[in-house]
Write a protein that holds these residues in place. Sequence first.
Motif, short mmCIF file in Angstrom:
data_model
loop_
_atom_site.label_atom_id
_atom_site.label_comp_id
_atom_site.label_asym_id
_atom_site.label_seq_id
_atom_site.Cartn_x
_atom_site.Cartn_y
_atom_site.Cartn_z
N LEU A 312 0.41 -1.50 0.05
CA LEU A 312 -0.18 -0.22 0.32
C LEU A 312 1.32 1.44 -0.29
O LEU A 312 0.52 1.86 -0.44
CB LEU A 312 -1.01 -0.44 0.96
CG LEU A 312 -1.56 -1.12 1.63
CD1 LEU A 312 -2.33 -0.99 2.46
CD2 LEU A 312 -3.45 -1.27 0.05
N THR A 315 2.22 1.11 -3.29
CA THR A 315 2.05 1.82 -5.07
C THR A 315 1.07 3.44 -3.99
O THR A 315 1.76 3.82 -5.14
CB THR A 315 0.18 1.54 -4.33
OG1 THR A 315 0.17 0.93 -3.28
CG2 THR A 315 0.71 0.24 -4.76
N ALA A 316 1.28 3.44 -3.24
CA ALA A 316 1.25 5.14 -3.13
C ALA A 316 2.46 5.94 -3.73
O ALA A 316 2.35 6.74 -3.99
CB ALA A 316 0.92 6.12 -1.67
N TYR A 318 4.27 4.88 -5.71
CA TYR A 318 4.23 5.66 -7.61
C TYR A 318 3.01 6.26 -8.19
O TYR A 318 3.18 7.03 -8.82
CB TYR A 318 3.85 3.73 -7.91
CG TYR A 318 2.76 4.04 -9.38
CD1 TYR A 318 4.23 3.86 -10.75
CD2 TYR A 318 1.90 3.43 -9.52
CE1 TYR A 318 3.89 4.51 -11.70
CE2 TYR A 318 1.79 3.28 -11.19
CZ TYR A 318 2.83 3.71 -12.17
OH TYR A 318 1.97 3.59 -13.42
N GLY A 319 1.99 6.12 -6.87
CA GLY A 319 1.15 6.82 -7.03
C GLY A 319 0.87 8.42 -6.81
O GLY A 319 -0.14 9.29 -7.16
N ASP A 321 0.77 9.79 -3.43
CA ASP A 321 0.31 10.06 -3.00
C ASP A 321 0.04 10.23 -1.49
O ASP A 321 0.92 8.86 -0.64
CB ASP A 321 -1.37 8.46 -3.32
CG ASP A 321 -2.20 9.23 -2.23
OD1 ASP A 321 -2.86 10.25 -1.70
OD2 ASP A 321 -2.96 7.84 -2.08
N ASP B 239 -3.17 -8.72 0.43
CA ASP B 239 -1.44 -8.06 0.48
C ASP B 239 -0.54 -8.01 1.74
O ASP B 239 0.35 -7.44 2.30
CB ASP B 239 -1.54 -6.96 -0.20
CG ASP B 239 -2.88 -5.83 1.06
OD1 ASP B 239 -3.35 -6.52 1.70
OD2 ASP B 239 -2.89 -4.86 -0.02
N GLN B 241 -1.17 -7.38 4.76
CA GLN B 241 -1.51 -5.62 5.59
C GLN B 241 -2.52 -6.31 6.49
O GLN B 241 -4.20 -5.98 6.23
CB GLN B 241 -1.63 -5.20 4.63
CG GLN B 241 -0.30 -4.67 3.75
CD GLN B 241 0.83 -4.47 4.56
OE1 GLN B 241 0.81 -3.76 5.05
NE2 GLN B 241 1.68 -5.59 4.40
N TYR B 384 -4.03 -4.64 -9.10
CA TYR B 384 -4.23 -4.55 -7.92
C TYR B 384 -3.26 -2.43 -7.59
O TYR B 384 -3.39 -1.85 -6.71
CB TYR B 384 -3.28 -5.39 -7.47
CG TYR B 384 -3.14 -5.10 -5.80
CD1 TYR B 384 -3.41 -4.91 -4.29
CD2 TYR B 384 -1.88 -4.42 -5.52
CE1 TYR B 384 -3.66 -5.05 -3.49
CE2 TYR B 384 -1.04 -3.71 -3.94
CZ TYR B 384 -2.16 -4.45 -3.00
OH TYR B 384 -1.77 -4.04 -1.57
N ILE B 385 -2.35 -2.35 -8.55
CA ILE B 385 -1.65 -1.32 -8.57
C ILE B 385 -2.78 0.28 -8.75
O ILE B 385 -2.60 1.08 -7.79
CB ILE B 385 -0.54 -1.55 -9.86
CG1 ILE B 385 0.54 -2.62 -9.64
CG2 ILE B 385 0.73 -0.17 -9.35
CD1 ILE B 385 1.32 -3.35 -9.05
N ASN B 388 -4.36 1.30 -6.12
CA ASN B 388 -3.97 1.52 -4.69
C ASN B 388 -2.69 2.71 -4.87
O ASN B 388 -2.25 3.40 -4.18
CB ASN B 388 -2.95 0.60 -4.06
CG ASN B 388 -4.12 -0.50 -3.11
OD1 ASN B 388 -4.54 -0.18 -2.10
ND2 ASN B 388 -3.81 -1.50 -3.47
N ALA B 389 -2.57 2.50 -6.08
CA ALA B 389 -2.04 4.23 -6.91
C ALA B 389 -3.03 5.52 -6.68
O ALA B 389 -3.25 6.10 -6.69
CB ALA B 389 -1.53 3.97 -8.09
N GLU B 390 -4.25 4.73 -6.59
CA GLU B 390 -5.25 5.94 -7.13
C GLU B 390 -6.75 5.88 -5.99
O GLU B 390 -6.48 7.22 -6.10
CB GLU B 390 -6.56 5.46 -8.51
CG GLU B 390 -5.56 5.23 -9.92
CD GLU B 390 -6.32 5.38 -11.13
OE1 GLU B 390 -7.63 5.26 -11.29
OE2 GLU B 390 -5.42 5.06 -11.90
N TYR B 391 -6.90 5.30 -5.07
CA TYR B 391 -7.10 5.48 -4.13
C TYR B 391 -6.53 6.03 -2.76
O TYR B 391 -5.31 5.83 -1.76
CB TYR B 391 -7.27 3.85 -3.66
CG TYR B 391 -8.48 3.49 -2.53
CD1 TYR B 391 -9.91 3.58 -2.03
CD2 TYR B 391 -7.78 3.65 -0.83
CE1 TYR B 391 -11.13 3.44 -1.25
CE2 TYR B 391 -8.98 4.12 0.18
CZ TYR B 391 -10.92 3.27 -0.36
OH TYR B 391 -11.61 3.72 0.91
N THR B 392 -7.48 7.37 -3.13
CA THR B 392 -6.32 8.46 -2.06
C THR B 392 -7.29 8.80 -1.20
O THR B 392 -8.26 9.26 -0.61
CB THR B 392 -5.93 9.63 -3.11
OG1 THR B 392 -5.28 9.99 -2.69
CG2 THR B 392 -7.79 10.24 -3.52
N THR B 393 -6.39 10.03 -0.36
CA THR B 393 -6.48 10.30 0.68
C THR B 393 -7.61 11.59 0.33
O THR B 393 -7.09 12.12 -0.38
CB THR B 393 -4.88 10.37 1.71
OG1 THR B 393 -4.44 11.40 0.90
CG2 THR B 393 -4.84 9.24 2.54
#
Lengths: 393, 393
Positions: A312, A315-316, A318-319, A321, B239, B241, B384-385, B388-393
Amino acid sequence: MTTQQAPGSRQRFFRSRWVAPPAGVEELDPDRLAPGFRAAGTACGLKGGGETDVGLVVCDSDDLRSALLLTANAAAAAPVRVCREECDPGAIRAAVVNSGNANAATGERGYADALAMRDAAADALGIPPRSVAVAETGVIGVPLRIDDVVRGVAATSRRLSERGGGELARAIMTTDRGPKACTARAGGVTVSAQAKGAGMIEPGFATMLCFVQTDAEVPEPETALRGAVAGSFERITVDGQLSTNDTVLLQATGAAGAPLPAGLLEAVLLQLALAVVADGEGATRVGRAHVRGAATSEEAERVARAIANSPLVKTALYGRDANWGRIAQAAGMALAGERLAELGADAIDADELAGALQEAELAIVLGRGDAGAYVYFSDLTPEYIRINAEYTT
Amino acid sequence: MTTQQAPGSRQRFFRSRWVAPPAGVEELDPDRLAPGFRAAGTACGLKGGGETDVGLVVCDSDDLRSALLLTANAAAAAPVRVCREECDPGAIRAAVVNSGNANAATGERGYADALAMRDAAADALGIPPRSVAVAETGVIGVPLRIDDVVRGVAATSRRLSERGGGELARAIMTTDRGPKACTARAGGVTVSAQAKGAGMIEPGFATMLCFVQTDAEVPEPETALRGAVAGSFERITVDGQLSTNDTVLLQATGAAGAPLPAGLLEAVLLQLALAVVADGEGATRVGRAHVRGAATSEEAERVARAIANSPLVKTALYGRDANWGRIAQAAGMALAGERLAELGADAIDADELAGALQEAELAIVLGRGDAGAYVYFSDLTPEYIRINAEYTT
């Protein structure tokens, strides 16, 4: 802390803000080995496409000291077992290496092949077999084409050169995007080093191959090497996977009549370790998890490693974020069973996650004590998946 | 072991070859709750798009037993801390839950918000606050819009229905691709359960939310629940986590006057756990790491977990590549420091990695003893990437 590089310079090292080389360090052409050493690489066909896949590095003198660190993986590859059982770790004159095949999980035949490869190198170089280390990297579980390798070893021995560092670095590449080599001089001594590693990277100590040569006096090479590795290769992770083949070799002639300047060996190895991370399979960015305020060093390292290995967090990275909540989650997971004071945004600095920097620092303060730790890691990207879903047996 | 389903049946459970429900089990509409329970879900705007994000489940009687299992993550979310400190775990009448916000790493305000949410539910239902559990799931580190949630709790309490299982399952979804609910009857008792979980999945025990209702007599609900969870949610990983919010609640009225048939609770939870894995973020396939011949159960589980969490094995599962060498490497890593007998291809069965099966079993025999373990896991994919790269705060 950064050594500035002239634009267009081919010297690529000590660029990271996280590396602190000793004062007065001078970078040399990475092809150039420390005085008294020669190396080469050739293609024997294991990798195909004419890419070099057999390498040798040899010290011209038998008056040297050496240290050899090997993977802790319980399913160690044949060359690692040969090094453990059939070499004098303190008196290694030469190393022979192939890429394209790890010779791991290959049974008795694999062991015999690794021995034959070692013996071929000793024979070609005219030195005792126990003074030759053997290393291999590539796919696991596939028998080695030993006849091709033996022919390659003989051909490589005829190309040995004082400027063979780059050839050796290329001969050990697998999914690496480029060769990793460094030659640096400080305090009257020279250190040259060649490394590979792109996937299956998680320190037990090292998780890759690295050969280091120096003309410095190193009275206790194992102590020196373990210390430098502890601050470099043991601090990196690409995918949390401890390889079956990791090997780090240090050879020191002492011919310069001077000791290693403080920090030189660790700076060289840390810069190579960061190059391994930056070249991690599919990687686009490097992160550093920086934990402070832990109760113990062990706890700090455990938390840093949990952050660095969290898909997680990766990937953040990478993104881009700044998802600091994932850092809190990973830290809490590493401390499972304990009760942690609330880790709010003020305890965590994740700003660089979202920034443009190639190197992003993530800091967390645990409020449990005074211990700290760093772990360097790569981001997790679609390209990692592509490489590893396609790289096949 | 597979219960055959009529084509087109909406009953989706007990389809896995790895689940062994008790003889004579009958599947009911998953909307339907066990007798004596009601549930509902509504939208309060946390998730946007009109998706339901507040749920309630309540037992009509205060004559019940319950057990509540909570995450071991040291950075536990506010609702978990409220459950620990402000609930009677053996006498939980109702649970209130929201998705869209985990209320984790939200400090004192987060704790007050979770308490307010719990109190709103107790008030709307006319039951003691300590008999209400609270659970939340979604992004970490963002303050909860508590006024919206409190309004949502009141609205949800007016919709409670004996057929609200599906509504509850939908109200707790985050990145889940679909609701996960199951109602089954055997031996004269009914068990209904609703779960969510798609990322941040690795057992400390559970790593997701799950609510279970039954009219069976369960004299020791915590023992029963821990046993069933040990064979289900503790055996899965997406994953690696461990979440900050994991919660599993079992409520049992005993009104049926009969005990739980052996295996029923575990079969329901294992099928839900497999649904969580199959719905893992970006997942396309489910694997089972099956370790035999370990020295101890702990060792077997450690090896199985290392295989299941290896990104190299997970990408091989995605890429349909029978790369058994990666299984050997992961096993060797889990046993680092030990010396393992050579793990050749004959000790490892990776054929199903490459096959067409949706469920692929990977088996390894360690040759060190008689202990074994299973761990279920999803593949690692480009999706998956992306998530998780786009799901953001």
